[in-house]
Design an enzyme around this catalytic site. Structure first.
Site, mmCIF file in Angstrom:
data_model
loop_
_atom_site.group_PDB
_atom_site.id
_atom_site.type_symbol
_atom_site.label_atom_id
_atom_site.label_comp_id
_atom_site.label_asym_id
_atom_site.label_seq_id
_atom_site.Cartn_x
_atom_site.Cartn_y
_atom_site.Cartn_z
ATOM 1 N N GLY A 18 50.411 46.380 34.490
ATOM 2 C CA GLY A 18 49.713 46.277 33.204
ATOM 3 C C GLY A 18 49.244 47.636 32.704
ATOM 4 O O GLY A 18 49.538 48.684 33.305
ATOM 5 N N PHE A 42 53.295 38.702 33.599
ATOM 6 C CA PHE A 42 52.910 37.842 32.460
ATOM 7 C C PHE A 42 52.615 38.706 31.233
ATOM 8 O O PHE A 42 53.214 38.517 30.176
ATOM 9 C CB PHE A 42 51.705 36.962 32.841
ATOM 10 C CG PHE A 42 51.142 36.190 31.682
ATOM 11 C CD1 PHE A 42 51.974 35.519 30.795
ATOM 12 C CD2 PHE A 42 49.764 36.130 31.460
ATOM 13 C CE1 PHE A 42 51.460 34.815 29.704
ATOM 14 C CE2 PHE A 42 49.246 35.430 30.380
ATOM 15 C CZ PHE A 42 50.095 34.774 29.502
ATOM 16 N N LEU A 79 43.154 43.747 39.774
ATOM 17 C CA LEU A 79 43.154 43.842 38.302
ATOM 18 C C LEU A 79 43.937 42.701 37.652
ATOM 19 O O LEU A 79 43.970 42.608 36.425
ATOM 20 C CB LEU A 79 43.791 45.168 37.852
ATOM 21 C CG LEU A 79 42.894 46.399 37.744
ATOM 22 C CD1 LEU A 79 42.347 46.812 39.103
ATOM 23 C CD2 LEU A 79 43.656 47.567 37.137
ATOM 24 N N LYS A 111 39.259 40.131 53.740
ATOM 25 C CA LYS A 111 38.500 39.677 54.924
ATOM 26 C C LYS A 111 39.359 39.831 56.188
ATOM 27 O O LYS A 111 38.908 40.353 57.202
ATOM 28 C CB LYS A 111 38.109 38.223 54.724
ATOM 29 C CG LYS A 111 37.354 37.610 55.855
ATOM 30 C CD LYS A 111 37.074 36.151 55.549
ATOM 31 C CE LYS A 111 36.973 35.362 56.842
ATOM 32 N NZ LYS A 111 37.064 33.933 56.636
ATOM 33 N N ARG A 112 40.619 39.386 56.103
ATOM 34 C CA ARG A 112 41.499 39.518 57.278
ATOM 35 C C ARG A 112 41.710 40.989 57.639
ATOM 36 O O ARG A 112 41.685 41.365 58.809
ATOM 37 C CB ARG A 112 42.850 38.852 56.995
ATOM 38 C CG ARG A 112 43.859 39.068 58.128
ATOM 39 C CD ARG A 112 45.147 38.305 57.934
ATOM 40 N NE ARG A 112 46.009 38.775 56.882
ATOM 41 C CZ ARG A 112 46.829 39.837 56.962
ATOM 42 N NH1 ARG A 112 46.857 40.563 58.061
ATOM 43 N NH2 ARG A 112 47.581 40.181 55.948
ATOM 44 N N TYR A 151 38.273 32.984 30.236
ATOM 45 C CA TYR A 151 38.230 34.384 30.670
ATOM 46 C C TYR A 151 36.819 34.747 31.141
ATOM 47 O O TYR A 151 36.630 35.219 32.266
ATOM 48 C CB TYR A 151 38.661 35.271 29.508
ATOM 49 C CG TYR A 151 38.754 36.744 29.829
ATOM 50 C CD1 TYR A 151 39.806 37.252 30.581
ATOM 51 C CD2 TYR A 151 37.798 37.643 29.358
ATOM 52 C CE1 TYR A 151 39.907 38.610 30.865
ATOM 53 C CE2 TYR A 151 37.889 38.993 29.629
ATOM 54 C CZ TYR A 151 38.938 39.480 30.378
ATOM 55 O OH TYR A 151 39.038 40.823 30.642
ATOM 56 N N LYS A 155 35.863 35.257 35.031
ATOM 57 C CA LYS A 155 35.423 36.559 35.564
ATOM 58 C C LYS A 155 34.022 36.461 36.168
ATOM 59 O O LYS A 155 33.710 37.158 37.144
ATOM 60 C CB LYS A 155 35.420 37.601 34.436
ATOM 61 C CG LYS A 155 36.815 38.024 33.982
ATOM 62 C CD LYS A 155 37.490 38.957 34.974
ATOM 63 C CE LYS A 155 38.764 39.544 34.409
ATOM 64 N NZ LYS A 155 39.431 40.467 35.338
ATOM 65 N N TYR A 165 31.120 36.859 49.271
ATOM 66 C CA TYR A 165 31.871 37.433 50.410
ATOM 67 C C TYR A 165 31.115 38.649 50.970
ATOM 68 O O TYR A 165 31.124 38.893 52.178
ATOM 69 C CB TYR A 165 33.289 37.849 49.983
ATOM 70 C CG TYR A 165 34.323 36.742 50.144
ATOM 71 C CD1 TYR A 165 34.385 35.680 49.245
ATOM 72 C CD2 TYR A 165 35.230 36.755 51.194
ATOM 73 C CE1 TYR A 165 35.320 34.670 49.391
ATOM 74 C CE2 TYR A 165 36.178 35.747 51.340
ATOM 75 C CZ TYR A 165 36.213 34.712 50.440
ATOM 76 O OH TYR A 165 37.140 33.710 50.591
ATOM 77 N N THR A 181 38.728 49.075 26.508
ATOM 78 C CA THR A 181 39.441 50.309 26.847
ATOM 79 C C THR A 181 40.803 50.308 26.161
ATOM 80 O O THR A 181 41.421 49.254 25.994
ATOM 81 C CB THR A 181 39.595 50.402 28.375
ATOM 82 O OG1 THR A 181 38.288 50.361 28.942
ATOM 83 C CG2 THR A 181 40.272 51.698 28.786
HETATM 84 P P1 NAD Z 1 47.037 43.865 31.056
HETATM 85 O O1 NAD Z 1 47.277 42.510 30.487
HETATM 86 O O2 NAD Z 1 47.832 45.004 30.534
HETATM 87 O O3 NAD Z 1 47.215 43.848 32.631
HETATM 88 C C1 NAD Z 1 46.978 42.716 33.431
HETATM 89 C C2 NAD Z 1 48.112 42.617 34.445
HETATM 90 O O4 NAD Z 1 47.880 41.481 35.291
HETATM 91 C C3 NAD Z 1 49.475 42.407 33.771
HETATM 92 O O5 NAD Z 1 50.412 43.314 34.296
HETATM 93 C C4 NAD Z 1 49.811 40.965 34.108
HETATM 94 O O6 NAD Z 1 51.210 40.725 34.162
HETATM 95 C C5 NAD Z 1 49.124 40.793 35.451
HETATM 96 N N1 NAD Z 1 48.826 39.395 35.791
HETATM 97 C C6 NAD Z 1 48.254 38.458 34.994
HETATM 98 N N2 NAD Z 1 48.146 37.300 35.674
HETATM 99 C C7 NAD Z 1 48.641 37.531 36.918
HETATM 100 C C8 NAD Z 1 48.805 36.723 38.077
HETATM 101 N N3 NAD Z 1 48.419 35.439 38.088
HETATM 102 N N4 NAD Z 1 49.356 37.285 39.183
HETATM 103 C C9 NAD Z 1 49.767 38.572 39.189
HETATM 104 N N5 NAD Z 1 49.634 39.388 38.121
HETATM 105 C C10 NAD Z 1 49.070 38.855 37.008
HETATM 106 O O7 NAD Z 1 45.470 44.156 30.890
HETATM 107 P P2 NAD Z 1 44.610 45.438 31.250
HETATM 108 O O8 NAD Z 1 43.932 45.870 30.018
HETATM 109 O O9 NAD Z 1 45.396 46.404 32.035
HETATM 110 O O10 NAD Z 1 43.496 44.780 32.179
HETATM 111 C C11 NAD Z 1 43.487 44.955 33.590
HETATM 112 C C12 NAD Z 1 42.232 44.310 34.155
HETATM 113 O O11 NAD Z 1 41.079 44.916 33.591
HETATM 114 C C13 NAD Z 1 42.130 42.810 33.877
HETATM 115 O O12 NAD Z 1 41.593 42.172 35.022
HETATM 116 C C14 NAD Z 1 41.132 42.743 32.734
HETATM 117 O O13 NAD Z 1 40.424 41.533 32.730
HETATM 118 C C15 NAD Z 1 40.235 43.932 33.033
HETATM 119 N N6 NAD Z 1 39.573 44.429 31.812
HETATM 120 C C16 NAD Z 1 40.279 45.165 30.889
HETATM 121 C C17 NAD Z 1 39.636 45.597 29.741
HETATM 122 C C18 NAD Z 1 40.328 46.439 28.689
HETATM 123 O O14 NAD Z 1 39.722 46.734 27.663
HETATM 124 N N7 NAD Z 1 41.561 46.874 28.883
HETATM 125 C C19 NAD Z 1 38.285 45.267 29.516
HETATM 126 C C20 NAD Z 1 37.633 44.495 30.461
HETATM 127 C C21 NAD Z 1 38.274 44.089 31.617
#
Ligand code: NAD
Ligand code: UDP
Length: 318
Positions: A18, A42, A79, A111-112, A151, A155, A165, A181
């Site tokens: 991502g 995804f 992530l 944990k493992r 969401y 979270k 944990y 971001t």
């Molecule tokens: P993104 O959508 O580009 O990346 C998320 C990645 O997770 C993608 O590559 C997607 O394919 C993968 N993914 C989704 N469901 C999955 C699953 N079940 N199994 C395996 N992979 C899966 O988003 P991002 O902006 O890079 O965000 C990354 C993390 O940071 C996320 O957890 C998001 O909630 C958190 N976050 C991002 C922001 C932001 O502004 N970018 C803000 C708050 C939190």
């Protein structure tokens, strides 16, 4: 300092294909670590990691974190989760499963392995906040049954699991609350405000302004954010967080649109649309904890970060 074969670590990054995950992986590889990238693609894209396939310290596994994972690593960054409202609302049940079952699986793995684990949490845990700027001790104002709840509550539950944990099993956890971001490698059709506005401006299309544009967000450039991740992971074991990581400079969405139009030299006009349900009216991180515990604060301001991001998006305009 660059790591060698003795000091290097093997690090799992879920969601590594991502936007943020792929940048984090670049930084980990640059400093000499080995990386296992797990992603179900995804919302991620192979193009975000295609430059890494010739690196012998990089490995990609297509896998959904809702299913158990058996790998041997020294650290985990969790992530995996769609981050854009249109994507996380596309299949909300899967979004909650990814956050909650994904957290359980990755915490079980940690944990493992008795290894430390980082969680990419979010400013969404504060919901539509009544405390402004948001401090980590604020419990938030979240609708549990709305269209953003899959969401936000997913979270929040993941944070609960991380801290249980930590307390119950002594696991070393690091929880970052990420504020909006942006930067290169955001998906151009991601639906988030920065990518939407830049793509629309570059195409001279109407800018989709939800509500009257007076709602605020505080935008952090991706390089600053990833530096914050690395610093949090390297803190002493007693620093579990949560730690706000974001840029405290707050803008209205209308100001963002005007800046993007100006920087692109676009002929786009503003197209006002209804504000989506539960859209937070204001958001700004208080980053006193990050300054104190990580010695971190953002360096790239919005204009400079947008210029770099606009250059990246030009390749997607035909
Ligand atoms: P993104 O959508 O580009 O990346 C998320 C990645 O997770 C993608 O590559 C997607 O394919 C993968 N993914 C989704 N469901 C999955 C699953 N079940 N199994 C395996 N992979 C899966 O988003 P991002 O902006 O890079 O965000 C990354 C993390 O940071 C996320 O957890 C998001 O909630 C958190 N976050 C991002 C922001 C932001 O502004 N970018 C803000 C708050 C939190
Ligand atoms: N927004 C907008 N036009 C768009 C996309 C988003 O006006 O084309 C607004 C959205 O309603 C919200 C803000 O911009 O108030 C940030 O939206 P985004 O989806 O980027 O992230 P959020 O912070 O809401 O999760």
């Amino acid at each position: 300092m660059a790591r060698n074969y003795q000091s290097r670590k093997r690090i799992l990054v879920t969601g590594g294909a991502g936007f943020l995950g792929s940048h984090l992986i670049d930084r980990l590889l640059e400093r000499g670590d080995e990386v296992v990238c797990v992603d179900n693609l995804f919302t991620g894209a192979k193009r975000n990691i295609e430059h890494l396939h010739s690196n012998p310290r990089f490995e990609f596994m297509r896998h959904d974190v809702c299913f158990p994972l058996y790998v041997e690593v020294d650290e985990i960054y969790n992530l995996a989760c769609p981050a854009s409202p249109i994507h996380y609302q596309h299949d909300p049940v899967q979004t909650t499963k990814t956050s909650v079952i994904g957290a359980i699986n990755m915490l079980g793995l940690a944990k493992r392995l008795k290894c430390k684990i980082f969680q990419a949490s979010t400013s969404e845990v504060y919901g539509d906040p009544h405390v402004h700027p948001q401090t980590e001790d604020y419990w938030g104002n979240v609708n549990p049954i709305g269209i953003r709840s899959c969401y936000d509550e997913g979270k929040r539950c993941a944070e609960t699991l991380f801290f249980d944990y930590h307390r119950q099993l002594g696991l070393e956890v690091k929880v970052a609350r990420i504020f909006n971001t942006y930067g290169p490698r955001m998906h151009p059709a991601d639906g988030r405000v920065v990518s939407n506005f830049i793509m629309q401006a570059l195409r001279d299309e109407p800018i989709t302004m939800y509500g009257d544009g007076s709602q605020t967000r505080s935008f952090c450039y991706r390089d600053d954010l990833v530096e914050g991740f690395l610093r949090l992971m390297d803190t002493a074991p007693d620093v579990a967080g949560p730690v706000n990581i974001g840029n405290p400079n707050e803008f209205t969405i209308r100001e963002l649109a005007e800046l993007v139009i100006g920087l692109t030299g676009s002929r786009s006009t503003l197209d006002y649309r209804p504000l989506p349900q539960d859209d937070p009216m204001q958001r700004q991180p208080n980053i006193a904890v990050a300054r104190d515990k990580l010695g971190w604060e953002p360096k790239v301001q919005l204009r400079e970060g947008l210029e770099r991001t606009i250059e990246y998006f030009r390749d997607f305009v035909n």
